[in-house]
Write an enzyme that holds these catalytic residues in place. Structure first.
Site, short mmCIF file in Angstrom:
data_model
loop_
_atom_site.label_atom_id
_atom_site.label_comp_id
_atom_site.label_asym_id
_atom_site.label_seq_id
_atom_site.Cartn_x
_atom_site.Cartn_y
_atom_site.Cartn_z
N SER A 1 0.90 -1.29 -0.32
CA SER A 1 0.04 -0.01 0.00
C SER A 1 0.93 1.35 0.00
O SER A 1 1.88 1.30 0.61
CB SER A 1 -0.86 0.05 1.24
OG SER A 1 -1.43 1.37 1.34
N TYR B 1 -6.26 -3.27 8.03
CA TYR B 1 -5.78 -3.41 6.82
C TYR B 1 -4.31 -3.06 6.55
O TYR B 1 -3.49 -3.81 5.90
CB TYR B 1 -6.63 -2.69 5.89
CG TYR B 1 -6.17 -2.46 4.29
CD1 TYR B 1 -6.36 -3.58 3.55
CD2 TYR B 1 -5.76 -1.56 3.93
CE1 TYR B 1 -5.75 -3.88 2.18
CE2 TYR B 1 -5.30 -1.34 2.43
CZ TYR B 1 -5.33 -2.58 1.85
OH TYR B 1 -4.74 -2.45 0.52
#
Length: 287
Positions: A138, A151
């Site tokens: 990410s 997450y």
């Protein structure tokens, strides 16, 4: 040189685009996904009809499924040159609002799924003294944001796997790279693909309007920037192809592909690497 490339999570989004892009470039792509005979039968049929694509059943949360998939591919092709860990689930919610079981469900895919594929492919790569493993993480993998703690925790973990494995596997000529995307309009982000979200609605309610306003402001900022910068998922697929085609030994540990970050992601990566070098020197470690 054409390669055998194994990609997880290819039924939609980045994984599907990667499969089509790499196959078009002449590489043999193993398109791995769950439910090729039921839930993803249409996607499996579509990709299976593409030249240079071989579809296999894979559930990254299941040990036997992972071992079977890699054994099938290795028996058929004799090697796997590149592994792309793309399969993942997203999720949102206040940290207090997540049950432990719900967090575990996310980590089974995003973290343990990655470890399972590593352990399945590494014996063959070590024997060949060659290999490339690309992990999607990410753009925020070096820090965190509210409402995304489980997450981003999982993506931190994959960064740790990538960096640690890079040192452990250096003697075998196996390279590890993390691709750090920003926010892109894939099924993971547009609501068409179910995520794993906080499940304690009563706790969320206790945070009241202030909590909801903060959540909404973050969502508006992220998705507003995604539209402003016209983020195209094909950038990630093209990035995978670039990494695959790079000369061995020249690939970076981290490969950010986030136009929204406007270079701050590269700055952060460089700063983190410089600080680690100093820390390693201070401890007298040889990495």
């Amino acid at each position: 040189m054409k390669k055998i490339i194994f990609i997880t999570g290819t039924s939609t989004g980045f994984g599907k685009l990667m499969t089509l892009t790499l196959a078009k470039a002449g590489h043999t792509v193993i398109a791995a996904m769950r439910g090729i005979d039921n839930r993803n039968a249409a996607a499996a049929k579509e990709l299976g009809a593409v030249e240079n694509v071989d579809v296999v059943e894979l559930d990254v949360t299941n040990d036997q499924s992972v071992n079977n998939a890699f054994k099938t591919v290795l028996d058929k092709y004799g090697k796997i040159d590149v592994l792309v860990n793309n399969a993942a689930v997203s999720g949102f919610g206040l940290l207090e609002s997540w049950s432990i079981d719900q967090i575990k469900q996310m980590e089974e895919v995003n973290v343990y799924g990655v470890i399972r594929t590593y352990q399945a492919v590494l014996p063959a790569m070590r024997k060949a003294k060659s290999g490339l493993i690309i992990n999607l993480t990410s753009g925020a993998s070096g820090f965190t944001l509210p409402f995304m703690v489980p997450y981003l925790m999982s993506k931190f973990a994959v960064e740790t796997i990538t960096e640690g494995a890079q040192h452990e596997l250096k003697q075998y000529g196996i390279e590890n790279v993390s691709i750090q995307p920003g926010v892109y309009p894939t099924e993971m982000n547009n609501g068409s693909k179910a995520g794993v979200h906080a499940d304690k609605a009563n706790i969320t309610a206790e945070y009241g309007e202030a909590g909801q306003e903060l959540f909404n402001s973050i969502g508006q900022a992220l998705f507003g920037k995604m539209a402003e910068f016209n983020m195209d998922p094909q950038v990630i697929a093209d990035g995978i192809l670039t990494l695959v085609n790079m000369e061995k030994g020249t690939r970076p540990l981290r490969y950010p592909l986030d136009a929204i970050a406007q270079g701050t992601d590269k700055e952060f990566i460089a700063a983190r690497a410089a600080i680690k070098d100093k820390w390693v020197a201070s401890y007298g470690l040889s990495l």
